[in-house]
Enzyme design. Structure first.
Site, PDB file in Angstrom:
ATOM      1  N   SER A   1       0.661  -1.210  -0.076  1.00 34.89           N
ATOM      2  CA  SER A   1      -0.088   0.093   0.203  1.00 34.89           C
ATOM      3  C   SER A   1       1.060   1.246   0.420  1.00 34.89           C
ATOM      4  CB  SER A   1      -1.256   0.271   0.956  1.00 34.89           C
ATOM      5  OG  SER A   1      -1.625  -1.227   1.231  1.00 34.89           O
TER       6      SER A   1
ATOM      7  N   ARG B   1       1.527   4.305  -3.019  1.00 31.60           N
ATOM      8  CA  ARG B   1       1.017   5.906  -2.818  1.00 31.60           C
ATOM      9  C   ARG B   1       2.399   6.919  -2.538  1.00 31.60           C
ATOM     10  NH1 ARG B   1      -2.433   2.371  -0.628  1.00 31.60           N
ATOM     11  NH2 ARG B   1      -4.274   3.467  -0.069  1.00 31.60           N
TER      12      ARG B   1
ATOM     13  N   SER C   1     -13.395   1.015   2.373  1.00 33.75           N
ATOM     14  CA  SER C   1     -12.788   1.368   1.174  1.00 33.75           C
ATOM     15  C   SER C   1     -11.557   1.910   1.303  1.00 33.75           C
ATOM     16  CB  SER C   1     -12.863   0.327  -0.245  1.00 33.75           C
ATOM     17  OG  SER C   1     -11.724   0.909  -1.515  1.00 33.75           O
TER      18      SER C   1
ATOM     19  N   ASP D   1      -7.223  -8.302   4.461  1.00 36.50           N
ATOM     20  CA  ASP D   1      -6.761  -9.256   3.356  1.00 36.50           C
ATOM     21  C   ASP D   1      -5.834 -10.444   4.532  1.00 36.50           C
ATOM     22  OD1 ASP D   1      -6.752  -7.619   0.618  1.00 36.50           O
ATOM     23  OD2 ASP D   1      -4.945  -7.066   1.702  1.00 36.50           O
TER      24      ASP D   1
ATOM     25  N   ARG E   1     -12.613 -14.798  -2.117  1.00 35.54           N
ATOM     26  CA  ARG E   1     -11.104 -16.197  -1.195  1.00 35.54           C
ATOM     27  C   ARG E   1     -11.929 -16.812  -0.321  1.00 35.54           C
ATOM     28  NH1 ARG E   1      -7.733 -11.097  -0.622  1.00 35.54           N
ATOM     29  NH2 ARG E   1      -5.253 -11.664  -2.457  1.00 35.54           N
TER      30      ARG E   1
ATOM     31  N   ARG F   1      -2.331 -14.539  -2.133  1.00 32.98           N
ATOM     32  CA  ARG F   1      -2.283 -15.002  -0.746  1.00 32.98           C
ATOM     33  C   ARG F   1      -3.020 -15.912  -0.767  1.00 32.98           C
ATOM     34  NH1 ARG F   1      -0.877 -10.075   0.774  1.00 32.98           N
ATOM     35  NH2 ARG F   1      -2.120  -8.213   0.090  1.00 32.98           N
TER      36      ARG F   1
END
Length: 448
Positions: A31, A35, A176, A329, A360, A405
């Site tokens: 993340s 950014r 989100s 996650d 998932r 994952r």
């Protein structure tokens, strides 16, 4: 990007391990890496980024920022230098921007483009092209951007930005961080004040980093705990030197592995411990996991620690849905921990997991069943009956549906299985954790 249909799948069987030992470092936070590249590319001047995650998702962001005018280079020392174009300076990309498998790149970059007078075409792999984009295009459309999406609102998707865009106040209908970040990035080049109202807190890396780059950002929390995050634009950003902490989502695989493989004593260095991301550690501790935080420090506005993890007898729990956004996650590998615990683990509030790289919940439920775990799939979560520390039967091949994952989670399950766990394809692991297999072999070797 990876996962071309003409490449053969790379299956692998993961077998039982003796104690995991030693000290490892996991890759940089995904993340924060995304950014850091985007914001550096919006500065005038040179930024330097150390510890950048060099997985395919982040490289897709780097390629897109280059296509829109930034100069981005990787030094031989692993430090990346970025010469930005300034806020408002993004250039029209000559080709479609290939996002590969990266939902983060896609949604955040759509925000950047939305308030610039350029048009960009976003494409992605088969998995990304199934993921919903309306959650981002709706608020960006209110700001004046125009979208030409595929049927169902998915990629391939054309974004035509508007300058000047229109400031909005937007209440997030779904928790989100990607939607929040997309709006805040669009706000940088939008005259006036844009506000995102966040009823349920999500990861705050964008706010921390925007403030660090000098954006005029304010965060106010009302009496009900609802956050109001505002940016007044257009604004200039100042070039920075950034050190990216280790990714807690990547660390989670080794945390769980060390907790469930008997005799393990493993140190994972330089792990980001941002409270909006560290829910997995909290929940594993609630189950009885021994996770010690060493050398706690702050790096670039983000809290960091070294984690010492020792094998522990875990107990099943009911996971509080309020902690879900801070470990969204990590549920695939958390389910492996639950499979080894004593008693039943109940999860709920996980609807969001059905629109990740794969569904998932369904994919994990099928895989757990395939390796002999007792699992019940509900609409918004799984109920898992643990083995009480006994080895899992194992089996497979487990279908990972090109989800990195899920592939790594079942690799961890193989370490505590009688007959091993076969994963149908290990290629997707490169999207977030290129060194995963090598590090796994290293800590297993140390335990022999």
């Amino acid at each position: 990007m990876a996962h071309h249909a003409d490449e053969a799948a790379r299956p692998r069987r993961f077998s039982a391990a003796s104690a995991l030992r030693g000290a490892i470092r996991v890759p940089g936070d995904k993340s924060i890496s995304h950014r850091a590249l985007m914001l550096s590319a919006l500065c005038v001047g040179e930024s330097r980024i150390s510890g950048l995650l060099e997985g395919e998702d982040v490289l897709a962001t780097a390629a897109a920022m280059r296509a829109m005018g930034a100069t981005i280079k990787r030094g031989d020392d692993g430090v990346w230098t970025v010469h930005g174009v300034g806020v408002g300076g993004l250039m029209q990309p000559e080709q479609a921007l290939d996002m590969g498998n990266s939902g983060t790149s896609t949604r955040l970059l759509m925000g950047l483009v939305a308030s610039h007078p350029i048009t960009a075409m976003f494409t992605g792999d088969a998995s990304l092209s199934r993921r919903p984009m309306a959650r981002v295009t709706d608020p960006l459309g209110e700001m004046g951007a125009e979208f030409g999406a595929s049927p169902g609102g998915t990629l391939p998707l054309m974004v035509r930005g508007l300058q000047p865009a229109v400031p909005i106040t937007y209440r997030l209908p779904v928790a989100s961080a990607q939607v929040k970040s997309a709006i805040l990035l669009a706000a940088l080049n939008t005259p006036g004040t844009t506000t995102v109202i966040e009823p349920i807190p999500t990861r705050d890396h964008s706010e921390r980093m925007l403030a660090g780059f000098g954006a005029p950002l304010t965060v106010e929390t009302d009496p009900d705990g609802v956050r109001h995050i505002s940016i007044t634009g257009p604004c200039d950003l100042r070039a920075q030197d950034i050190i990216v902490p280790g990714d807690p989502s990547s660390a989670a695989f080794f945390i769980v592995a060390a907790l469930i493989v008997p005799g393990s004593d493993l140190v994972i260095e330089n792990v980001g411990m941002n409270v909006t991301r560290s829910g997995i550690v909290t929940v594993l501790e609630q189950m009885g996991g021994q996770i010690e935080r060493l050398n706690e420090r702050t790096v670039g506005g983000e809290p960091v620690a070294d984690l010492r993890v020792r094998a522990s007898a875990l107990k099943g729990i009911a996971v509080d849905p309020a902690i879900v956004p801070s470990m969204v996650d990590e549920f695939p590998v958390f389910f492996i921990a639950a499979a080894m615990a004593q008693g039943t683990t109940v999860t709920s509030g996980l609807d969001e997991l059905r629109v990740k790289e794969s569904d998932r919940l369904a994919t994990m439920a099928r895989g757990l069943e395939a390796i002999g775990v007792v699992v019940e799939e509900r609409e918004d979560g799984l109920v898992i009956t643990g083995s009480g520390g006994a080895m899992l039967p194992g089996g497979g091949p487990v279908a990972t549906l090109l989800d990195h994952r899920i592939a790594m989670s079942f690799a961890v399950a193989g370490l505590v299985s009688t007959s091993g766990v076969e994963v149908d394809d290990t290629r997707p692991i490169a999207t977030s954790f290129p060194d995963f297999l090598a590090l796994l072999d290293q800590v297993r070797g140390a335990g022999l």
